[in-house]
Design a protein around this motif. Sequence first.
Motif: not given
Length: 234
Positions: A48-55, A141-144, A180-182, A195-206
């Motif tokens: 998800v964070s790669h969406l925020g890459l600039t440059g 921090g936000v995930m936990l 999902a976090f661990p 599928n790192i994006g899927m697991f990342e969103r499984a923590v964030i989207y809830p």
Amino acid sequence: MRTIIRSGPTARLGAILLFLGPLVSWAAELITAAAWQHPHYSPFYNWVSHLGLTGPSQVAFGQIGNSPLGAVMDTGWVLYGILLIVGALLTFDLRRGPRPITILVLAIVSGLGVSLVGIFQGSNADVANGLIAFHQFGAQGVMLAGNVMAIVVGASGARIGLGRGRRIASIVLGIVGLVAFPVFMADVFTGWAWNIGMFERAVIYPIMIGHVLLGSGLLVARQTSLRQPVAVGR
């Protein structure tokens, strides 16, 4: 049962901000992902964070990052963090004991965390200069804190004015995110990165769904209380 929510227009504004925060972030994510052309962006595979890459395009954390509208995503995260913190400050009455204080502290940690993700990118440049530590601290921090907040909000739902369905959903969402976090962290640190994006969103989207439920539930509760007739004494 004693409420832990402020009354009046202040609380209504706080509920609106809590509701809008995740929607702003989701809108920024959709716009940014749509602008990502090469290679194809996948919400299951890509960070998800790669969406925020600039440059310019770069290979960061094992994936190609090429986000033409990275600044849009970063802005969405920072706005989400601000809306969450201000919304919680306007909504919860700290004079009502430890429950609102706990929720506010978790909201502040979550808001600061998501804002740090938007300010400090997961780029090779920030890895080299050490600023990646702020990005990682913010993300974890936000995930936990965000998922713990969802559980605490659900457990305190009766004092907040949430309906039974929203209370249960908030608790379940928080548990799902914490479970999902661990799994997500194991996927990262083992180097498997499946599928790192899927697991990342499984923590964030809830967390984000929980904020939508909280904000909308507060607004519904307020409308219901306004419709209730006032008993007139003889």
